[in-house]
Design a protein around this motif. Structure first.
Motif, mmCIF file in Angstrom:
data_model
loop_
_atom_site.group_PDB
_atom_site.id
_atom_site.type_symbol
_atom_site.label_atom_id
_atom_site.label_comp_id
_atom_site.label_asym_id
_atom_site.label_seq_id
_atom_site.Cartn_x
_atom_site.Cartn_y
_atom_site.Cartn_z
ATOM 1 N N THR A 123 0.815 -1.213 0.000
ATOM 2 C CA THR A 123 0.000 0.000 0.000
ATOM 3 C C THR A 123 0.847 1.261 0.000
ATOM 4 O O THR A 123 0.426 2.295 -0.516
ATOM 5 N N TYR A 124 2.051 1.182 0.586
ATOM 6 C CA TYR A 124 2.886 2.369 0.749
ATOM 7 C C TYR A 124 4.196 2.292 -0.030
ATOM 8 O O TYR A 124 5.052 3.162 0.135
ATOM 9 N N SER A 125 4.369 1.295 -0.870
ATOM 10 C CA SER A 125 5.660 1.088 -1.529
ATOM 11 C C SER A 125 6.054 2.220 -2.470
ATOM 12 O O SER A 125 7.219 2.371 -2.802
ATOM 13 N N PHE A 126 5.128 3.041 -2.868
ATOM 14 C CA PHE A 126 5.416 4.144 -3.787
ATOM 15 C C PHE A 126 5.374 5.506 -3.099
ATOM 16 O O PHE A 126 5.601 6.540 -3.723
ATOM 17 N N VAL A 127 5.089 5.527 -1.808
ATOM 18 C CA VAL A 127 4.906 6.792 -1.076
ATOM 19 C C VAL A 127 6.249 7.279 -0.536
ATOM 20 O O VAL A 127 6.986 6.524 0.087
ATOM 21 N N SER A 128 6.539 8.538 -0.785
ATOM 22 C CA SER A 128 7.717 9.175 -0.202
ATOM 23 C C SER A 128 7.332 10.575 0.251
ATOM 24 O O SER A 128 6.393 11.174 -0.280
ATOM 25 N N SER A 129 8.056 11.083 1.216
ATOM 26 C CA SER A 129 7.796 12.439 1.708
ATOM 27 C C SER A 129 7.937 13.453 0.574
ATOM 28 O O SER A 129 7.157 14.401 0.479
ATOM 29 N N ARG A 130 8.922 13.251 -0.275
ATOM 30 C CA ARG A 130 9.150 14.170 -1.394
ATOM 31 C C ARG A 130 7.944 14.217 -2.318
ATOM 32 O O ARG A 130 7.472 15.296 -2.691
ATOM 33 N N LEU A 131 7.394 13.061 -2.672
ATOM 34 C CA LEU A 131 6.228 13.026 -3.556
ATOM 35 C C LEU A 131 4.995 13.613 -2.874
ATOM 36 O O LEU A 131 4.210 14.323 -3.514
ATOM 37 N N VAL A 132 4.825 13.328 -1.599
ATOM 38 C CA VAL A 132 3.692 13.867 -0.853
ATOM 39 C C VAL A 132 3.734 15.393 -0.871
ATOM 40 O O VAL A 132 2.719 16.061 -1.130
ATOM 41 N N LYS A 133 4.907 15.970 -0.619
ATOM 42 C CA LYS A 133 5.044 17.430 -0.641
ATOM 43 C C LYS A 133 4.732 17.993 -2.024
ATOM 44 O O LYS A 133 4.046 19.009 -2.145
ATOM 45 N N GLU A 134 5.206 17.334 -3.058
ATOM 46 C CA GLU A 134 4.967 17.814 -4.423
ATOM 47 C C GLU A 134 3.486 17.766 -4.782
ATOM 48 O O GLU A 134 2.935 18.719 -5.334
ATOM 49 N N ILE A 135 2.825 16.674 -4.434
ATOM 50 C CA ILE A 135 1.392 16.532 -4.724
ATOM 51 C C ILE A 135 0.596 17.611 -4.000
ATOM 52 O O ILE A 135 -0.272 18.258 -4.582
ATOM 53 N N CYS A 136 0.901 17.830 -2.735
ATOM 54 C CA CYS A 136 0.184 18.847 -1.960
ATOM 55 C C CYS A 136 0.476 20.245 -2.507
ATOM 56 O O CYS A 136 -0.430 21.067 -2.638
ATOM 57 N N PHE A 137 1.713 20.509 -2.849
ATOM 58 C CA PHE A 137 2.096 21.807 -3.408
ATOM 59 C C PHE A 137 1.296 22.107 -4.670
ATOM 60 O O PHE A 137 0.885 23.240 -4.911
ATOM 61 N N LEU A 138 1.034 21.063 -5.454
ATOM 62 C CA LEU A 138 0.296 21.224 -6.701
ATOM 63 C C LEU A 138 -1.220 21.199 -6.492
ATOM 64 O O LEU A 138 -1.982 21.213 -7.452
ATOM 65 N N GLY A 139 -1.653 21.180 -5.222
ATOM 66 C CA GLY A 139 -3.056 21.384 -4.905
ATOM 67 C C GLY A 139 -3.920 20.150 -4.795
ATOM 68 O O GLY A 139 -5.139 20.264 -4.680
ATOM 69 N N ARG A 140 -3.328 18.972 -4.802
ATOM 70 C CA ARG A 140 -4.121 17.750 -4.673
ATOM 71 C C ARG A 140 -4.082 17.238 -3.238
ATOM 72 O O ARG A 140 -3.160 17.498 -2.479
ATOM 73 N N SER A 141 -5.083 16.448 -2.896
ATOM 74 C CA SER A 141 -5.169 15.856 -1.570
ATOM 75 C C SER A 141 -4.106 14.762 -1.407
ATOM 76 O O SER A 141 -3.873 13.970 -2.316
ATOM 77 N N VAL A 142 -3.507 14.732 -0.226
ATOM 78 C CA VAL A 142 -2.563 13.671 0.109
ATOM 79 C C VAL A 142 -3.134 12.787 1.218
ATOM 80 O O VAL A 142 -2.410 12.048 1.879
ATOM 81 N N LEU A 154 0.587 20.413 5.940
ATOM 82 C CA LEU A 154 1.077 20.633 4.571
ATOM 83 C C LEU A 154 0.257 21.707 3.869
ATOM 84 O O LEU A 154 0.805 22.609 3.229
ATOM 85 N N GLN A 155 -1.049 21.607 3.984
ATOM 86 C CA GLN A 155 -1.932 22.596 3.349
ATOM 87 C C GLN A 155 -1.636 23.994 3.884
ATOM 88 O O GLN A 155 -1.588 24.963 3.112
ATOM 89 N N ALA A 156 -1.414 24.096 5.178
ATOM 90 C CA ALA A 156 -1.107 25.399 5.775
ATOM 91 C C ALA A 156 0.222 25.935 5.249
ATOM 92 O O ALA A 156 0.339 27.126 4.949
ATOM 93 N N LYS A 157 1.207 25.057 5.109
ATOM 94 C CA LYS A 157 2.513 25.479 4.587
ATOM 95 C C LYS A 157 2.390 26.031 3.175
ATOM 96 O O LYS A 157 3.044 27.001 2.820
ATOM 97 N N PHE A 158 1.573 25.354 2.364
ATOM 98 C CA PHE A 158 1.454 25.738 0.959
ATOM 99 C C PHE A 158 0.314 26.728 0.706
ATOM 100 O O PHE A 158 0.140 27.198 -0.408
ATOM 101 N N GLY A 159 -0.475 27.016 1.749
ATOM 102 C CA GLY A 159 -1.578 27.961 1.604
ATOM 103 C C GLY A 159 -2.617 27.515 0.618
ATOM 104 O O GLY A 159 -3.205 28.312 -0.106
ATOM 105 N N ARG A 160 -2.869 26.199 0.570
ATOM 106 C CA ARG A 160 -3.811 25.636 -0.385
ATOM 107 C C ARG A 160 -4.815 24.730 0.311
ATOM 108 O O ARG A 160 -4.548 24.158 1.339
ATOM 109 N N GLN A 161 -5.951 24.563 -0.354
ATOM 110 C CA GLN A 161 -6.929 23.541 0.025
ATOM 111 C C GLN A 161 -6.843 22.471 -1.064
ATOM 112 O O GLN A 161 -6.717 22.787 -2.235
ATOM 113 N N PRO A 162 -6.901 21.202 -0.686
ATOM 114 C CA PRO A 162 -6.748 20.146 -1.688
ATOM 115 C C PRO A 162 -7.940 20.053 -2.626
ATOM 116 O O PRO A 162 -9.055 20.398 -2.276
ATOM 117 N N GLN A 163 -7.650 19.578 -3.854
ATOM 118 C CA GLN A 163 -8.709 19.262 -4.824
ATOM 119 C C GLN A 163 -8.977 17.773 -4.713
ATOM 120 O O GLN A 163 -8.162 17.017 -4.240
#
Length: 164
Positions: A123-142, A154-163
């Motif tokens: 379930t988590y073999s593809f999950v990394s902190s780096r990818l999580v940060k990138e996905i959240c930065f680009l506005g998607r839910s993590v 993460l949302q607070a850091k990036f000032g975004r709400q997830p899509q």
């Protein structure tokens, strides 16, 4: 001892901690303080998030979970903490190659500290902190990859709400 940057902690990290609790009576989560990595979260913020997400786990197991930070060599920190084992999670063959090299160097420097590798859950073999940060930065839910408190931070850091 379970060391890492944990910038931020993911559900994959929690899976390794949860499984480590079945093997050990005491686990120290060592948060690496390495400013060269340009972390998103401060060490204090990472420790706070980790403590929040492992608290329920500590209550439901017989394992004492400690969270502390360190700089420098892991084996020196492990020795100071009287750890006799380093736990590392492996997601892929590329992780193994790097982790094997580190484990061998650690053994050379501190022969009485063993390294134990735990395979990540599928379930988590593809999950990394780096990818999580990138996905959240680009506005998607993590949400599938991190605990709720971490997603909110993460949302607070990036000032975004997830899509969706």
């Amino acid at each position: 001892m379970y060391p890492g940057s944990f910038d931020p902690i993911t559900n994959g990290h929690l899976d390794i901690i949860r499984r480590g609790c079945t093997l050990f009576d005491h686990i120290t989560i060592g948060v690496l303080n390495n400013e060269q990595k340009s972390p998103l979260f401060t060490v204090a913020e990472r420790i706070e998030m980790i403590q929040a997400v492992v608290a329920p786990l500590a209550e439901t197991t017989r394992t004492t979970i400690e969270v502390d930070s360190f700089e420098g060599l892991l084996v020196d920190f492990a020795k100071r903490k009287r750890a006799n084992c380093i736990v590392r999670g492996l997601r892929a063959v590329s992780d193994y190659e790097y982790e094997l090299q580190m484990a061998q160097m650690n053994r050379h420097m501190q022969p009485d500290i063993e390294t134990v590798f735990l395979m990540s859950a599928d379930t988590y073999s593809f999950v990394s902190s780096r990818l999580v940060k990138e996905i959240c930065f680009l506005g998607r839910s993590v949400q599938p990859f991190v605990p709720p408190i971490v997603e909110a931070r993460l949302q607070a850091k990036f000032g975004r709400q997830p899509q969706s």
